[in-house]
Design a protein around this motif. Structure first.
Motif, PDB file in Angstrom:
ATOM      1  N   ARG A  89       0.825  -1.204   0.000  1.00  0.00           N
ATOM      2  CA  ARG A  89       0.000   0.000   0.000  1.00  0.00           C
ATOM      3  C   ARG A  89       0.862   1.256   0.000  1.00  0.00           C
ATOM      4  O   ARG A  89       1.703   1.451   0.857  1.00  0.00           O
ATOM      5  N   GLY A  90       0.656   2.074  -1.031  1.00  0.00           N
ATOM      6  CA  GLY A  90       1.384   3.328  -1.137  1.00  0.00           C
ATOM      7  C   GLY A  90       2.666   3.257  -1.937  1.00  0.00           C
ATOM      8  O   GLY A  90       3.275   4.277  -2.229  1.00  0.00           O
ATOM      9  N   LYS A  91       3.090   2.086  -2.338  1.00  0.00           N
ATOM     10  CA  LYS A  91       4.361   1.955  -3.059  1.00  0.00           C
ATOM     11  C   LYS A  91       4.178   2.325  -4.531  1.00  0.00           C
ATOM     12  O   LYS A  91       3.204   1.943  -5.165  1.00  0.00           O
ATOM     13  N   ILE A  92       5.149   3.059  -5.078  1.00  0.00           N
ATOM     14  CA  ILE A  92       5.154   3.353  -6.503  1.00  0.00           C
ATOM     15  C   ILE A  92       5.663   2.103  -7.213  1.00  0.00           C
ATOM     16  O   ILE A  92       6.781   1.666  -6.968  1.00  0.00           O
ATOM     17  N   VAL A  93       4.807   1.518  -8.050  1.00  0.00           N
ATOM     18  CA  VAL A  93       5.153   0.248  -8.693  1.00  0.00           C
ATOM     19  C   VAL A  93       5.552   0.399 -10.155  1.00  0.00           C
ATOM     20  O   VAL A  93       6.082  -0.540 -10.740  1.00  0.00           O
ATOM     21  N   ARG A  94       5.308   1.586 -10.733  1.00  0.00           N
ATOM     22  CA  ARG A  94       5.718   1.803 -12.127  1.00  0.00           C
ATOM     23  C   ARG A  94       5.967   3.280 -12.384  1.00  0.00           C
ATOM     24  O   ARG A  94       5.174   4.127 -12.001  1.00  0.00           O
ATOM     25  N   MET A  95       7.090   3.567 -13.014  1.00  0.00           N
ATOM     26  CA  MET A  95       7.409   4.927 -13.469  1.00  0.00           C
ATOM     27  C   MET A  95       8.218   4.784 -14.745  1.00  0.00           C
ATOM     28  O   MET A  95       9.398   4.477 -14.706  1.00  0.00           O
TER      29      MET A  95
ATOM     30  N   CYS B 204       0.422   1.786  -5.829  1.00  0.00           N
ATOM     31  CA  CYS B 204      -0.472   0.811  -5.209  1.00  0.00           C
ATOM     32  C   CYS B 204      -1.290   1.539  -4.143  1.00  0.00           C
ATOM     33  O   CYS B 204      -1.008   1.472  -2.955  1.00  0.00           O
ATOM     34  N   LEU B 205      -2.266   2.302  -4.618  1.00  0.00           N
ATOM     35  CA  LEU B 205      -3.120   3.113  -3.760  1.00  0.00           C
ATOM     36  C   LEU B 205      -4.380   3.372  -4.568  1.00  0.00           C
ATOM     37  O   LEU B 205      -4.316   4.012  -5.607  1.00  0.00           O
ATOM     38  N   GLY B 206      -5.516   2.844  -4.135  1.00  0.00           N
ATOM     39  CA  GLY B 206      -6.733   2.970  -4.926  1.00  0.00           C
ATOM     40  C   GLY B 206      -7.949   3.329  -4.106  1.00  0.00           C
ATOM     41  O   GLY B 206      -7.844   3.897  -3.022  1.00  0.00           O
ATOM     42  N   LYS B 207      -9.118   2.974  -4.625  1.00  0.00           N
ATOM     43  CA  LYS B 207     -10.387   3.299  -3.969  1.00  0.00           C
ATOM     44  C   LYS B 207     -10.446   2.763  -2.539  1.00  0.00           C
ATOM     45  O   LYS B 207     -10.935   3.434  -1.649  1.00  0.00           O
ATOM     46  N   ALA B 208      -9.946   1.556  -2.343  1.00  0.00           N
ATOM     47  CA  ALA B 208      -9.996   0.944  -1.016  1.00  0.00           C
ATOM     48  C   ALA B 208      -9.183   1.729   0.011  1.00  0.00           C
ATOM     49  O   ALA B 208      -9.428   1.637   1.207  1.00  0.00           O
ATOM     50  N   ASP B 209      -8.216   2.514  -0.468  1.00  0.00           N
ATOM     51  CA  ASP B 209      -7.370   3.305   0.425  1.00  0.00           C
ATOM     52  C   ASP B 209      -7.863   4.739   0.569  1.00  0.00           C
ATOM     53  O   ASP B 209      -7.246   5.537   1.253  1.00  0.00           O
ATOM     54  N   GLY B 210      -8.952   5.071  -0.119  1.00  0.00           N
ATOM     55  CA  GLY B 210      -9.506   6.416  -0.032  1.00  0.00           C
ATOM     56  C   GLY B 210      -8.971   7.384  -1.062  1.00  0.00           C
ATOM     57  O   GLY B 210      -9.196   8.584  -0.976  1.00  0.00           O
ATOM     58  N   ALA B 211      -8.257   6.881  -2.065  1.00  0.00           N
ATOM     59  CA  ALA B 211      -7.707   7.752  -3.103  1.00  0.00           C
ATOM     60  C   ALA B 211      -8.830   8.279  -3.996  1.00  0.00           C
ATOM     61  O   ALA B 211      -9.796   7.576  -4.270  1.00  0.00           O
ATOM     62  N   GLN B 212      -8.681   9.531  -4.438  1.00  0.00           N
ATOM     63  CA  GLN B 212      -9.644  10.161  -5.340  1.00  0.00           C
ATOM     64  C   GLN B 212      -8.888  10.950  -6.399  1.00  0.00           C
ATOM     65  O   GLN B 212      -7.800  11.467  -6.144  1.00  0.00           O
ATOM     66  N   VAL B 213      -9.490  11.040  -7.576  1.00  0.00           N
ATOM     67  CA  VAL B 213      -8.881  11.815  -8.662  1.00  0.00           C
ATOM     68  C   VAL B 213      -8.721  13.258  -8.201  1.00  0.00           C
ATOM     69  O   VAL B 213      -9.617  13.836  -7.588  1.00  0.00           O
ATOM     70  N   GLY B 214      -7.544  13.823  -8.462  1.00  0.00           N
ATOM     71  CA  GLY B 214      -7.257  15.199  -8.092  1.00  0.00           C
ATOM     72  C   GLY B 214      -6.507  15.350  -6.778  1.00  0.00           C
ATOM     73  O   GLY B 214      -5.984  16.423  -6.483  1.00  0.00           O
ATOM     74  N   GLN B 215      -6.432  14.294  -5.981  1.00  0.00           N
ATOM     75  CA  GLN B 215      -5.719  14.382  -4.701  1.00  0.00           C
ATOM     76  C   GLN B 215      -4.229  14.567  -4.918  1.00  0.00           C
ATOM     77  O   GLN B 215      -3.645  14.033  -5.852  1.00  0.00           O
ATOM     78  N   ILE B 216      -3.630  15.343  -4.027  1.00  0.00           N
ATOM     79  CA  ILE B 216      -2.181  15.535  -4.019  1.00  0.00           C
ATOM     80  C   ILE B 216      -1.594  14.575  -2.987  1.00  0.00           C
ATOM     81  O   ILE B 216      -2.044  14.534  -1.843  1.00  0.00           O
ATOM     82  N   LEU B 217      -0.596  13.815  -3.412  1.00  0.00           N
ATOM     83  CA  LEU B 217       0.061  12.856  -2.530  1.00  0.00           C
ATOM     84  C   LEU B 217       1.508  13.263  -2.318  1.00  0.00           C
ATOM     85  O   LEU B 217       2.181  13.704  -3.254  1.00  0.00           O
TER      86      LEU B 217
ATOM     87  N   VAL C  30       5.367  12.183  -1.625  1.00  0.00           N
ATOM     88  CA  VAL C  30       6.186  11.021  -1.963  1.00  0.00           C
ATOM     89  C   VAL C  30       7.424  11.016  -1.073  1.00  0.00           C
ATOM     90  O   VAL C  30       8.119  12.025  -0.956  1.00  0.00           O
ATOM     91  N   TYR C  31       7.685   9.875  -0.462  1.00  0.00           N
ATOM     92  CA  TYR C  31       8.824   9.729   0.451  1.00  0.00           C
ATOM     93  C   TYR C  31       9.739   8.612  -0.023  1.00  0.00           C
ATOM     94  O   TYR C  31       9.289   7.593  -0.534  1.00  0.00           O
ATOM     95  N   HIS C  32      11.032   8.820   0.157  1.00  0.00           N
ATOM     96  CA  HIS C  32      12.015   7.762  -0.015  1.00  0.00           C
ATOM     97  C   HIS C  32      12.329   7.275   1.398  1.00  0.00           C
ATOM     98  O   HIS C  32      12.742   8.065   2.246  1.00  0.00           O
ATOM     99  N   ALA C  33      12.091   5.995   1.634  1.00  0.00           N
ATOM    100  CA  ALA C  33      12.255   5.463   2.991  1.00  0.00           C
ATOM    101  C   ALA C  33      13.404   4.471   3.064  1.00  0.00           C
ATOM    102  O   ALA C  33      13.614   3.674   2.157  1.00  0.00           O
ATOM    103  N   THR C  34      14.150   4.551   4.152  1.00  0.00           N
ATOM    104  CA  THR C  34      15.186   3.577   4.485  1.00  0.00           C
ATOM    105  C   THR C  34      14.865   3.087   5.888  1.00  0.00           C
ATOM    106  O   THR C  34      14.010   3.659   6.560  1.00  0.00           O
TER     107      THR C  34
ATOM    108  N   GLN D 160      10.714   8.134  -7.521  1.00  0.00           N
ATOM    109  CA  GLN D 160      11.204   7.002  -8.295  1.00  0.00           C
ATOM    110  C   GLN D 160      10.416   5.761  -7.938  1.00  0.00           C
ATOM    111  O   GLN D 160       9.775   5.691  -6.883  1.00  0.00           O
ATOM    112  N   LYS D 161      10.494   4.762  -8.808  1.00  0.00           N
ATOM    113  CA  LYS D 161       9.869   3.479  -8.530  1.00  0.00           C
ATOM    114  C   LYS D 161      10.421   2.956  -7.205  1.00  0.00           C
ATOM    115  O   LYS D 161      11.623   3.017  -6.961  1.00  0.00           O
ATOM    116  N   GLY D 162       9.536   2.472  -6.342  1.00  0.00           N
ATOM    117  CA  GLY D 162       9.957   1.966  -5.034  1.00  0.00           C
ATOM    118  C   GLY D 162       9.756   2.960  -3.907  1.00  0.00           C
ATOM    119  O   GLY D 162       9.775   2.584  -2.744  1.00  0.00           O
ATOM    120  N   ASP D 163       9.558   4.251  -4.243  1.00  0.00           N
ATOM    121  CA  ASP D 163       9.259   5.244  -3.209  1.00  0.00           C
ATOM    122  C   ASP D 163       7.819   5.041  -2.742  1.00  0.00           C
ATOM    123  O   ASP D 163       7.060   4.273  -3.326  1.00  0.00           O
TER     124      ASP D 163
END
Length: 109
Positions: A33-39, A47-60, A62-66, A97-100
């Motif tokens: 959930r929340g991972k960028i799977v394609r760029m 990987c964030l959709g309707k089930a997660d509350g995402a809506q068209v136009g929302q600003i998200l 992006v974090y790079h996590a270690t 980037q992919k994976g963020d």
């Protein structure tokens, strides 16, 4: 001698045969959930959709996590939601980037 020789095999098939279906839901909820799977040139997908509350136009955000920290690397805007689990987005600023990881921007009210 066993009375029902196929009973154990049937129970095993039911338990282990349904595991991929269960794993898909668990995998999305806890690991993807929340991972960028394609760029790429074909578009950007998280990987964030309707089930997660995402809506068209929302600003998200992006974090790079270690394991030790996470840092804000940009922002994206959702422009299409595929289904319950995936959304297409456009980069508004930064260098994701992919994976963020993406998450909904918190309101400061």
């Amino acid at each position: 001698m066993r009375r029902y020789p196929g009973f154990g095999a049937t129970i095993g098939l039911l338990l282990f045969g349904s595991t991929p279906l269960l794993a898909q839901g668990i995998g999305h909820t806890f690991f993807m959930r929340g991972k960028i799977v394609r760029m790429d040139a074909g578009g950007s997908v998280a990987c964030l959709g309707k089930a997660d509350g995402a809506q068209v136009g929302q600003i998200l955000e992006v974090y790079h996590a270690t394991p030790r920290h996470r840092r804000l690397v940009g922002r994206v805007q959702v422009d299409q939601i595929f289904d319950d689990h995936f959304a297409h987005f456009q980069v508004t600023d930064g260098t994701p980037q992919k994976g963020d990881w993406v998450r909904l921007k918190r309101s400061h009210s």
